[in-house]
Design a protein around this motif. Structure first.
Motif, PDB file in Angstrom:
ATOM      1  N   LEU A  60       0.891  -1.128   0.025  1.00  0.00           N
ATOM      2  CA  LEU A  60      -0.039   0.082   0.054  1.00  0.00           C
ATOM      3  C   LEU A  60       1.022   1.140   0.118  1.00  0.00           C
ATOM      4  O   LEU A  60       0.630   2.254  -0.936  1.00  0.00           O
ATOM      5  N   VAL A  61       1.935   1.243   0.734  1.00  0.00           N
ATOM      6  CA  VAL A  61       2.871   2.489   0.832  1.00  0.00           C
ATOM      7  C   VAL A  61       3.551   2.621  -0.422  1.00  0.00           C
ATOM      8  O   VAL A  61       3.661   3.531  -0.984  1.00  0.00           O
ATOM      9  N   ALA A  62       4.215   1.534  -1.100  1.00  0.00           N
ATOM     10  CA  ALA A  62       4.797   1.521  -2.352  1.00  0.00           C
ATOM     11  C   ALA A  62       3.931   2.179  -3.374  1.00  0.00           C
ATOM     12  O   ALA A  62       4.499   2.806  -4.381  1.00  0.00           O
ATOM     13  N   PHE A  63       2.652   1.951  -3.349  1.00  0.00           N
ATOM     14  CA  PHE A  63       1.968   2.146  -4.488  1.00  0.00           C
ATOM     15  C   PHE A  63       0.923   3.391  -4.333  1.00  0.00           C
ATOM     16  O   PHE A  63       0.051   3.871  -4.940  1.00  0.00           O
ATOM     17  N   LEU A 138       9.672   3.938   6.219  1.00  0.00           N
ATOM     18  CA  LEU A 138      10.149   3.269   4.706  1.00  0.00           C
ATOM     19  C   LEU A 138      10.803   4.360   4.005  1.00  0.00           C
ATOM     20  O   LEU A 138      11.909   4.132   3.313  1.00  0.00           O
ATOM     21  N   PRO A 139      10.131   5.586   3.648  1.00  0.00           N
ATOM     22  CA  PRO A 139      10.448   6.537   2.821  1.00  0.00           C
ATOM     23  C   PRO A 139      11.694   6.997   3.217  1.00  0.00           C
ATOM     24  O   PRO A 139      12.411   7.797   2.361  1.00  0.00           O
ATOM     25  N   GLN A 140      12.181   7.177   4.696  1.00  0.00           N
ATOM     26  CA  GLN A 140      13.499   7.843   5.000  1.00  0.00           C
ATOM     27  C   GLN A 140      14.546   7.164   4.533  1.00  0.00           C
ATOM     28  O   GLN A 140      15.761   7.658   4.537  1.00  0.00           O
ATOM     29  N   PHE A 141      14.404   6.108   3.812  1.00  0.00           N
ATOM     30  CA  PHE A 141      15.464   5.143   3.294  1.00  0.00           C
ATOM     31  C   PHE A 141      15.668   5.114   1.821  1.00  0.00           C
ATOM     32  O   PHE A 141      16.427   4.497   1.043  1.00  0.00           O
ATOM     33  N   LYS A 152      12.305  -0.219  -4.238  1.00  0.00           N
ATOM     34  CA  LYS A 152      13.154  -0.203  -3.229  1.00  0.00           C
ATOM     35  C   LYS A 152      12.224  -0.092  -1.886  1.00  0.00           C
ATOM     36  O   LYS A 152      12.491  -0.940  -0.874  1.00  0.00           O
ATOM     37  N   LEU A 153      10.956   0.394  -1.949  1.00  0.00           N
ATOM     38  CA  LEU A 153      10.049   0.448  -0.851  1.00  0.00           C
ATOM     39  C   LEU A 153       9.521  -1.047  -0.569  1.00  0.00           C
ATOM     40  O   LEU A 153       9.501  -1.596   0.411  1.00  0.00           O
ATOM     41  N   ILE A 154       9.277  -1.920  -1.565  1.00  0.00           N
ATOM     42  CA  ILE A 154       8.845  -3.155  -1.501  1.00  0.00           C
ATOM     43  C   ILE A 154       9.809  -4.015  -0.777  1.00  0.00           C
ATOM     44  O   ILE A 154       9.747  -4.759   0.107  1.00  0.00           O
ATOM     45  N   PHE A 155      11.121  -3.887  -1.579  1.00  0.00           N
ATOM     46  CA  PHE A 155      12.184  -4.466  -0.784  1.00  0.00           C
ATOM     47  C   PHE A 155      12.372  -4.120   0.823  1.00  0.00           C
ATOM     48  O   PHE A 155      12.438  -5.207   1.612  1.00  0.00           O
TER      49      PHE A 155
END
Length: 213
Positions: A60-63, A138-141, A152-155
């Motif tokens: 959900l975050v990734a998309f 997650l987005p911090q990285f 990258k977010l999914i990974f």
């Protein structure tokens, strides 16, 4: 493999994930309580369920769907009200029949494990704090301008599970080893039941107080 972050980023994320995995929350509280009451298979089933919930939140975050949920006051209110109600129900269950657990027959074990698995999924999916956490953590990285940001977010979301599982599994197994002693000391077990009920209630209140922005 463009979806892989660089080594310093991966190490920093792994260290943060390890610490976060050891931080008490609804997921950990539920897995420990089920391991104490129903044994390690039930506790591990909760972990499987919560990790499925984490997988959903990661996607959900990734998309970008989580951002839409949090941006909608109505959707966010429904989500957090459902999560708080579910945790309140878990607290009620802990008070009502926690220490009255009696080992079930083999025919009933699958139901117990299935129930724990479903509990793990719902306690994770109905927690808006998890959505907000993944949206901010997650987005911090990753870099916003990275063309491979979705991958990258999914990974990172799935890597979070890889790092945290050894910690959470160890906690569940430790709880299971204590279960026999606790069954022989019902007053202590009852105190733990009430403690878990109080913790679930606190988390329910905290979820209701969660703000979308």
């Amino acid at each position: 493999m463009e979806f892989l972050p660089n080594l310093p980023t991966l190490l920093a994320f792994s260290a943060a994930s390890f610490l976060l995995a050891a931080t008490p929350g609804p997921d950990m509280t539920l897995s420990i309580s089920r391991a104490l009451r129903d044994g390690r298979m039930a506790g591990l089933a909760v972990l499987l369920g919560t990790n499925i919930g984490i997988s959903v939140h990661t996607l959900l975050v990734a998309f970008g769907v989580s951002a839409l949920i949090v941006a909608s006051p109505a959707a966010f209110m429904v989500l957090k009200s459902g999560g708080a109600a579910y945790l309140a129900w878990l607290a009620f269950q802990a008070v009502r029949k926690g220490s009255k657990f009696v080992a079930k027959a083999e025919s009933g074990e699958k139901g117990s494990v299935k129930s724990a698995f479903l509990n793990g999924i719902w306690v994770n999916l109905l927690n808006p704090k998890v959505i907000i956490f993944f949206m901010t953590f997650l987005p911090q990285f990753v870099s916003a301008g990275d063309p491979h940001v979705t991958g990258k977010l999914i990974f990172l979301g799935f890597w979070f599970m890889v790092v945290s599982l050894p910690v959470t599994i160890a906690i569940v197994l430790a709880a299971d080893r204590l279960s026999a002693w606790l069954q022989a000391n019902p007053k202590v077990l009852r105190g733990i039941d009430l403690t878990f009920a109080g913790v679930f209630s606190i988390f329910a209140v905290k979820i209701l107080m969660t703000q979308s922005r």
